[in-house]
Design a protein around this motif. Structure first.
Motif, PDB file in Angstrom:
ATOM      1  N   TRP A 117       0.822  -1.213   0.000  1.00  0.00           N
ATOM      2  CA  TRP A 117       0.000   0.000   0.000  1.00  0.00           C
ATOM      3  C   TRP A 117       0.851   1.256   0.000  1.00  0.00           C
ATOM      4  CZ3 TRP A 117      -4.603   1.223  -1.397  1.00  0.00           C
ATOM      5  CH2 TRP A 117      -5.584   0.230  -1.446  1.00  0.00           C
ATOM      6  N   TYR A 120       1.928   1.810  -3.600  1.00  0.00           N
ATOM      7  CA  TYR A 120       0.866   2.326  -4.465  1.00  0.00           C
ATOM      8  C   TYR A 120       0.578   3.797  -4.184  1.00  0.00           C
ATOM      9  CZ  TYR A 120      -0.165  -2.471  -5.887  1.00  0.00           C
ATOM     10  OH  TYR A 120      -0.092  -3.739  -6.402  1.00  0.00           O
ATOM     11  N   GLU A 121       0.562   4.159  -2.903  1.00  0.00           N
ATOM     12  CA  GLU A 121       0.301   5.556  -2.580  1.00  0.00           C
ATOM     13  C   GLU A 121       1.464   6.451  -3.001  1.00  0.00           C
ATOM     14  OE1 GLU A 121      -3.049   5.303   0.845  1.00  0.00           O
ATOM     15  OE2 GLU A 121      -1.065   6.009   1.472  1.00  0.00           O
ATOM     16  N   SER A 147      -3.480  -6.763  -2.934  1.00  0.00           N
ATOM     17  CA  SER A 147      -3.784  -5.411  -2.486  1.00  0.00           C
ATOM     18  C   SER A 147      -4.219  -4.532  -3.649  1.00  0.00           C
ATOM     19  CB  SER A 147      -2.556  -4.789  -1.810  1.00  0.00           C
ATOM     20  OG  SER A 147      -2.170  -5.542  -0.694  1.00  0.00           O
ATOM     21  N   HIS A 148      -3.812  -4.911  -4.846  1.00  0.00           N
ATOM     22  CA  HIS A 148      -4.167  -4.141  -6.041  1.00  0.00           C
ATOM     23  C   HIS A 148      -5.666  -4.157  -6.305  1.00  0.00           C
ATOM     24  CE1 HIS A 148      -5.158  -4.284 -10.392  1.00  0.00           C
ATOM     25  NE2 HIS A 148      -4.458  -3.180 -10.417  1.00  0.00           N
ATOM     26  N   THR A 150      -8.208  -3.161  -4.759  1.00  0.00           N
ATOM     27  CA  THR A 150      -8.899  -1.904  -4.511  1.00  0.00           C
ATOM     28  C   THR A 150      -8.592  -0.865  -5.584  1.00  0.00           C
ATOM     29  OG1 THR A 150      -8.927  -2.293  -2.147  1.00  0.00           O
ATOM     30  CG2 THR A 150      -9.175  -0.020  -2.844  1.00  0.00           C
ATOM     31  N   TRP A 151      -7.441  -1.010  -6.251  1.00  0.00           N
ATOM     32  CA  TRP A 151      -7.037  -0.058  -7.283  1.00  0.00           C
ATOM     33  C   TRP A 151      -7.500  -0.493  -8.673  1.00  0.00           C
ATOM     34  CZ3 TRP A 151      -4.217   4.329  -5.951  1.00  0.00           C
ATOM     35  CH2 TRP A 151      -3.715   4.346  -4.652  1.00  0.00           C
ATOM     36  N   MET A 270      -3.583   2.121   6.244  1.00  0.00           N
ATOM     37  CA  MET A 270      -3.343   1.236   5.115  1.00  0.00           C
ATOM     38  C   MET A 270      -3.815  -0.167   5.447  1.00  0.00           C
ATOM     39  SD  MET A 270       0.258   2.239   3.381  1.00  0.00           S
ATOM     40  CE  MET A 270       1.144   3.584   4.138  1.00  0.00           C
ATOM     41  N   ARG A 273      -7.471  -0.306   4.946  1.00  0.00           N
ATOM     42  CA  ARG A 273      -7.828  -0.362   3.538  1.00  0.00           C
ATOM     43  C   ARG A 273      -7.528  -1.732   2.956  1.00  0.00           C
ATOM     44  NH1 ARG A 273      -5.565   5.019   0.738  1.00  0.00           N
ATOM     45  NH2 ARG A 273      -6.599   4.072  -1.056  1.00  0.00           N
ATOM     46  N   TYR A 274      -6.433  -2.368   3.443  1.00  0.00           N
ATOM     47  CA  TYR A 274      -6.166  -3.719   2.976  1.00  0.00           C
ATOM     48  C   TYR A 274      -7.288  -4.657   3.384  1.00  0.00           C
ATOM     49  CZ  TYR A 274      -4.709  -8.441   2.680  1.00  0.00           C
ATOM     50  OH  TYR A 274      -4.702  -9.772   2.405  1.00  0.00           O
ATOM     51  N   SER A 277     -10.103  -4.308   0.982  1.00  0.00           N
ATOM     52  CA  SER A 277      -9.856  -4.890  -0.335  1.00  0.00           C
ATOM     53  C   SER A 277      -9.787  -6.407  -0.270  1.00  0.00           C
ATOM     54  CB  SER A 277      -8.545  -4.335  -0.922  1.00  0.00           C
ATOM     55  OG  SER A 277      -7.429  -4.716  -0.152  1.00  0.00           O
TER      56      SER A 277
END
Length: 285
Positions: A117, A120-121, A147-148, A150-151, A270, A273-274, A277
């Protein structure tokens, strides 16, 4: 084995009885002294970076947790020690363990998830960008792919792994079989590259990156920009300027940016958020 004093619990700390601790390549790197220029750990040292456990008691200023709760987290960089019966850790570095994870599973999440994360940020992934993730058979690469998820609505991804079918629900669009294919001859114009392999692949990875793109490495050589970003003293900045010069120059010649990151300690949001996701991935798989 040896006995060590019980950890001190400060006003903002949580005392956790550890049930499982994750074992990572980073632990071996610390023991071998490979990160001593970044974090000069004194020896002897209790190692261990990530864990899951149960709250024993809390400091006077702790508001987020109470005794008996299942929690997991990544130990702060300057006070690791998850390979122990108890750890004392700031509440900001902890999260409640998701109910769908058992302790053994949860112990493998914090370090790699936070690292992915953070990468990515740092990249500031934009709508419609193209991301390449190398080395996805390793623990860090595998977590980066998950983790991707969510993106996925923002970014089209290419990953390198033996067989792509297992990742088809994680928002990945293209797979490269590293056993039979060479991504350097297949790909071009990538906006972002997440390197989990190290210096031996940096040249090839920059070869598929477009002008203006960014490569973030989790295993490459730290550079001067990294040293300044985390506030290392001047002599270490000079040292990392010299050490990372090759990758910096390679990126500069191509109009690209090379960056090295080392996972930060206080990144609880993070982890939250993980969890979101990962839960979505579990439901959709």
């Amino acid at each position: 084995m040896c006995d060590i004093p019980d950890p001190t619990v400060g006003p903002d700390d949580v005392l956790v009885r550890v049930t499982f601790a994750g074992v990572n390549p980073l632990d071996n790197m610390i023991v071998c002294g490979e990160v001593k220029l970044i974090v000069p750990y004194p020896m002897p040292l209790t190692i261990g970076n990530e864990f899951v456990g149960v709250v024993e008691r809390t400091g006077t200023q702790v508001t987020r947790f109470s005794a008996g709760e299942r929690v997991y987290g990544r130990m702060p960089l300057d006070s690791i020690g998850a390979f122990a019966q108890f750890v004392s850790i700031p509440q900001s570095a902890l999260e409640a363990t998701p109910e769908y994870m058992n302790d053994e599973e949860a112990a493998c999440v914090p370090l790699t998830a936070l690292t992915a994360w953070q990468a990515y940020e740092f990249m500031h992934v934009a709508e419609g960008g193209r991301l390449f993730i190398s080395g996805t058979t390793g623990s860090l690469g595998a977590m980066a792919v998950q983790s991707h998820a969510t993106w996925a609505s923002r970014c089209l991804s290419v990953v390198e792994l033996p067989a792509g079918g297992a990742c088809s629900t994680w928002g990945v669009t293209t797979f490269v079989d590293y056993k039979t294919q060479d991504y350097a001859t297949m790909l071009s114009g990538m906006d972002y590259v997440l390197d989990t392999v190290g210096d031996r692949e940096i040249g090839k990875e920059m070869g598929i990156l477009k002008r203006g793109g960014i490569l973030v490495s989790l295993r490459g050589t730290p550079n001067g920009a990294f040293a300044r970003r985390i506030g290392l003293p001047w002599y270490k900045r000079l040292l990392f300027d010299a050490a990372g010069m090759r990758n910096d120059r390679l990126g500069h010649r191509r109009g690209q940016r090379y960056a090295f990151i080392f996972v930060c300690a206080a990144a609880a949001r993070m982890a939250r958020r993980y969890c979101i996701s990962a839960e979505r991935s579990r439901i959709n798989s």
